[in-house]
Every structure is written in C-alpha cells, then in structure tokens.
Design an enzyme around this catalytic site. Structure first.
Site, PDB file in Angstrom:
ATOM      1  N   ASN A   1     -51.046  56.372  31.486  1.00 14.23           N
ATOM      2  CA  ASN A   1     -52.444  55.922  31.475  1.00 14.23           C
ATOM      3  C   ASN A   1     -52.844  55.609  32.919  1.00 14.23           C
ATOM      4  O   ASN A   1     -52.433  54.593  33.466  1.00 14.23           O
ATOM      5  CB  ASN A   1     -52.568  54.678  30.588  1.00 14.23           C
ATOM      6  CG  ASN A   1     -53.961  54.072  30.626  1.00 14.23           C
ATOM      7  OD1 ASN A   1     -54.900  54.675  31.156  1.00 14.23           O
ATOM      8  ND2 ASN A   1     -54.108  52.880  30.062  1.00 14.23           N
TER       9      ASN A   1
ATOM     10  N   LYS B   1     -55.642  54.763  34.048  1.00 17.15           N
ATOM     11  CA  LYS B   1     -56.721  53.767  34.172  1.00 17.15           C
ATOM     12  C   LYS B   1     -57.765  54.297  35.164  1.00 17.15           C
ATOM     13  O   LYS B   1     -57.997  55.496  35.185  1.00 17.15           O
ATOM     14  CB  LYS B   1     -56.143  52.402  34.542  1.00 17.15           C
ATOM     15  CG  LYS B   1     -54.989  52.006  33.594  1.00 17.15           C
ATOM     16  CD  LYS B   1     -54.539  50.589  33.699  1.00 17.15           C
ATOM     17  CE  LYS B   1     -53.435  50.322  32.683  1.00 17.15           C
ATOM     18  NZ  LYS B   1     -52.976  48.946  32.670  1.00 17.15           N
TER      19      LYS B   1
ATOM     20  N   HIS C   1     -57.364  49.802  24.052  1.00 17.98           N
ATOM     21  CA  HIS C   1     -56.528  49.231  25.114  1.00 17.98           C
ATOM     22  C   HIS C   1     -56.977  47.791  25.368  1.00 17.98           C
ATOM     23  O   HIS C   1     -58.171  47.492  25.290  1.00 17.98           O
ATOM     24  CB  HIS C   1     -56.640  50.072  26.390  1.00 17.98           C
ATOM     25  CG  HIS C   1     -55.606  49.699  27.403  1.00 17.98           C
ATOM     26  ND1 HIS C   1     -55.720  48.585  28.200  1.00 17.98           N
ATOM     27  CD2 HIS C   1     -54.408  50.269  27.711  1.00 17.98           C
ATOM     28  CE1 HIS C   1     -54.639  48.491  28.966  1.00 17.98           C
ATOM     29  NE2 HIS C   1     -53.834  49.500  28.694  1.00 17.98           N
TER      30      HIS C   1
ATOM     31  N   GLU D   1     -57.424  46.195  27.953  1.00 19.98           N
ATOM     32  CA  GLU D   1     -58.444  46.039  29.005  1.00 19.98           C
ATOM     33  C   GLU D   1     -59.837  46.304  28.440  1.00 19.98           C
ATOM     34  O   GLU D   1     -60.815  45.703  28.883  1.00 19.98           O
ATOM     35  CB  GLU D   1     -58.103  46.975  30.183  1.00 19.98           C
ATOM     36  CG  GLU D   1     -56.927  46.423  30.983  1.00 19.98           C
ATOM     37  CD  GLU D   1     -56.058  47.466  31.653  1.00 19.98           C
ATOM     38  OE1 GLU D   1     -56.497  48.627  31.809  1.00 19.98           O
ATOM     39  OE2 GLU D   1     -54.920  47.117  32.035  1.00 19.98           O
TER      40      GLU D   1
ATOM     41  N   GLU E   1     -48.489  47.124  23.292  1.00 20.59           N
ATOM     42  CA  GLU E   1     -48.578  46.703  24.683  1.00 20.59           C
ATOM     43  C   GLU E   1     -48.858  45.201  24.744  1.00 20.59           C
ATOM     44  O   GLU E   1     -50.027  44.780  24.651  1.00 20.59           O
ATOM     45  CB  GLU E   1     -49.709  47.443  25.394  1.00 20.59           C
ATOM     46  CG  GLU E   1     -49.517  48.937  25.481  1.00 20.59           C
ATOM     47  CD  GLU E   1     -50.273  49.526  26.663  1.00 20.59           C
ATOM     48  OE1 GLU E   1     -49.651  50.249  27.448  1.00 20.59           O
ATOM     49  OE2 GLU E   1     -51.474  49.249  26.819  1.00 20.59           O
TER      50      GLU E   1
ATOM     51  N   GLY F   1     -48.943  45.183  33.803  1.00 21.48           N
ATOM     52  CA  GLY F   1     -49.183  45.000  35.232  1.00 21.48           C
ATOM     53  C   GLY F   1     -48.556  43.745  35.813  1.00 21.48           C
ATOM     54  O   GLY F   1     -48.854  43.364  36.947  1.00 21.48           O
TER      55      GLY F   1
ATOM     56  N   SER G   1     -45.329  47.268  32.047  1.00 22.26           N
ATOM     57  CA  SER G   1     -44.345  47.217  33.146  1.00 22.26           C
ATOM     58  C   SER G   1     -43.129  48.118  32.903  1.00 22.26           C
ATOM     59  O   SER G   1     -41.994  47.761  33.254  1.00 22.26           O
ATOM     60  CB  SER G   1     -43.920  45.775  33.422  1.00 22.26           C
ATOM     61  OG  SER G   1     -45.042  45.010  33.860  1.00 22.26           O
TER      62      SER G   1
HETATM   63  P1  13P Z   1     -48.380  48.853  33.409  1.00 16.31           P
HETATM   64  O1  13P Z   1     -47.346  49.918  33.138  1.00 16.31           O
HETATM   65  O2  13P Z   1     -48.991  48.974  34.767  1.00 16.31           O
HETATM   66  O3  13P Z   1     -47.860  47.493  33.093  1.00 16.31           O
HETATM   67  O4  13P Z   1     -49.596  49.130  32.384  1.00 16.31           O
HETATM   68  C1  13P Z   1     -49.342  49.334  31.051  1.00 16.31           C
HETATM   69  C2  13P Z   1     -50.581  49.810  30.400  1.00 16.31           C
HETATM   70  O5  13P Z   1     -51.547  49.077  30.291  1.00 16.31           O
HETATM   71  C3  13P Z   1     -50.599  51.197  29.920  1.00 16.31           C
HETATM   72  O6  13P Z   1     -51.692  51.428  29.093  1.00 16.31           O
END
Ligand code: 13P
Length: 270
Positions: free
Chosen positions: A21, A23, A113, A115, A183, A189, A229
């Site tokens: 992803n 983003k 997601h 976010e 997740e 992150g 992560s």
């Molecule tokens: P990270 O791998 O940067 O922690 O992000 C995970 C994520 O949100 C994938 O959709």
C-alpha cells in the site's frame, strides 16, 4: 498451493499475498520506474509468482500508467486502488467509481483502511457499502480492520476487528473473492509490529467470522493478511502462522529491495 515444507503449516490452497500500500507516495513517473525495477528484480531472483502473489496499490493518478506498463510488458504483478466510491456515478466531486477501476484492470481495492476511517470519517456503514460496490464491479475488496491502542486496552485484542468485519460484510451474501487485512492501528507506521502470536489470534477470530457469515468454503479460501510495520526481518514469523496468509505493507513497500525481500520471504525466512 500445497506446501511440502513442514515449517509453513498454512492450510489448504491459499496462495500467500504480499500487498504494497503506497498510500500518498510516488507520482506516475516514479511509479513506472518502481514497478519496472520491482518486476525485474523479482524476475532476476527467479521469483515464482504462482507461489507468492505480489500486488501494489498506487495512488489513483498512477493507475493508468501502471496498467499500461504491466499489460505492455506482461509483468506478473497485480494491482489495485486504495479506495473507491460507494456510488457508481453522479454528483460526487472527487470520488472514484469502481467502474473506472475495473476499466483499468484493477484486481483489488483497499476498503476501510484506518487512515480513511480516522481522517475521512468512514463509518462501518460506508465501508460495507464500498464492499458491495467493489463486488458489483468485479473488484476484490481488501477489507481493513484493526483496533487502536485504546481499543486494545478497553476491549482486548479481537473484539473491535471482529465487530468491524461483521459490519463490513453486512451486504455480502454470496461466496465472493474477498481479502481481509488485520491492521492494528497501533502497529501502523510505528515500527512496533504485533507479535506473530497476536496476529494469529486475531486472524483466527476473523476467519471464524467468515465461517459464520459466509460459510466454510469462503472461510477456507479467503486470504487474511497482517499489516503494521511489516519488514523483511519479521515477515517470516507472520507467515508461519496458519491463519496469516500474507501482508499489507506500507512504508517498506516503498523500498524496492526491502519489498522484494518481503515478497521472497520463503527464500530467507524459514
Ligand atoms: P506500515 O507498514 O508503514 O506500518 O503501514 C501499514 C499499512 O497501513 C498498510 O496498509
């Protein structure tokens, strides 16, 4: 794929899926360069895409370029979008229809997601409507669920993701091609991934929801990914778990060598 390796006890025929992803990173020119290099690097390493499926989720504005490149060069990568509209067309300024994504040969679309749930106020009802929209257009939804650190403290490890999945599936009636991504928000992150055992416990609970809502067939064939992560150094632990069928990778999917190494976990992680 039935593994003959005793250290990979994943049940049945679920092909592992490693999904990147991106983003809001990489414009369409950067995307072209990245996808070309990723495909070459995996090919050079002799990666068998039938053993581990590799998918990328670029921003909307990259999709046409990625589609053209993958189709022209017959690259064995698959791709999808990071979101879609619950509606098909009309007065929805800034929204993207599932029909447009299907026309671009997207296989998948990420839905719900954390976010988007947090920054764009996406409710469980909106997520459920988007899942239905994806399926209406032949896109496989990658349904994201996960608890915050506060949820974890208050409700324990699986209550929130289980409730989110149940609600996300509210409009799904038949056995369809879906993917679930667990997740934990606290792991995204943060550099603080869940332990493989934590991921397994929640993914097993999510598979039980699939069994209850959509039946044994769907529960058995649906891939459940862990995200948060994920790196080349911890992917092996997750992939040893019987109910974890892959990873949804954020930051590490933007690092070519690191992402290729995660995709090739079978070669170095066991
Ligand atoms: P990270 O791998 O940067 O922690 O992000 C995970 C994520 O949100 C994938 O959709």
């Amino acid at each position: 794929m039935v593994s003959t390796d005793n250290s990979t006890p994943r049940a049945g025929a679920r092909t592992p899926l490693i999904a990147g992803n991106w983003k809001m990173n990489l414009d369409h020119l950067q995307a072209i360069a990245f996808v070309q290099k990723l495909a070459w690097s995996l090919k050079d390493a002799g990666h068998n895409f039938a053993d581990v499926e590799a998918a990328i989720f670029p921003p909307f504005t990259d999709l046409r370029s990625v589609q053209t490149l993958i189709s022209a060069d017959k690259l064995p990568l698959v791709f999808g979008a990071q979101d879609l509209s619950a509606a098909d067309s009309g007065a929805y300024t800034g929204e993207i229809s599932g029909q447009f994504l299907a026309q671009l040969d997207c296989t998948y679309v990420i839905i719900g997601h954390s976010e988007r749930r947090m920054m764009h106020a996406e409710t469980d009802e909106v997520v459920a409507a988007k899942v239905v929209a994806a399926l209406r257009h032949g896109l496989a939804p990658v349904i994201c669920v996960g608890e915050t650190a506060a949820d974890l403290k208050e409700f324990g490890p699986s209550a929130v993701p289980v409730a989110q999945l149940r609600k996300a599936l509210a409009g799904v009636t038949s056995a369809s091609d879906i993917v679930v991504a667990y997740e934990p928000v606290w792991a995204i992150g943060s550099g603080q991934a869940a332990t493989p055992e934590q991921a397994e416990a929640v993914c097993a609970a999510l598979r039980a929801v699939l069994l209850e809502v959509l039946g044994a067939d769907v529960a058995e064939k649906t891939r459940i990914l862990y995200g948060g992560s994920v790196k080349s150094t911890n992917i092996g632990g997750f992939m040893k778990q019987p109910n974890v069928d892959g990873a949804l990778v954020g930051g590490a999917s933007l690092d070519l060598a690191e992402f290729a190494s995660i995709i090739r976990f079978q070669k170095h992680a066991f």
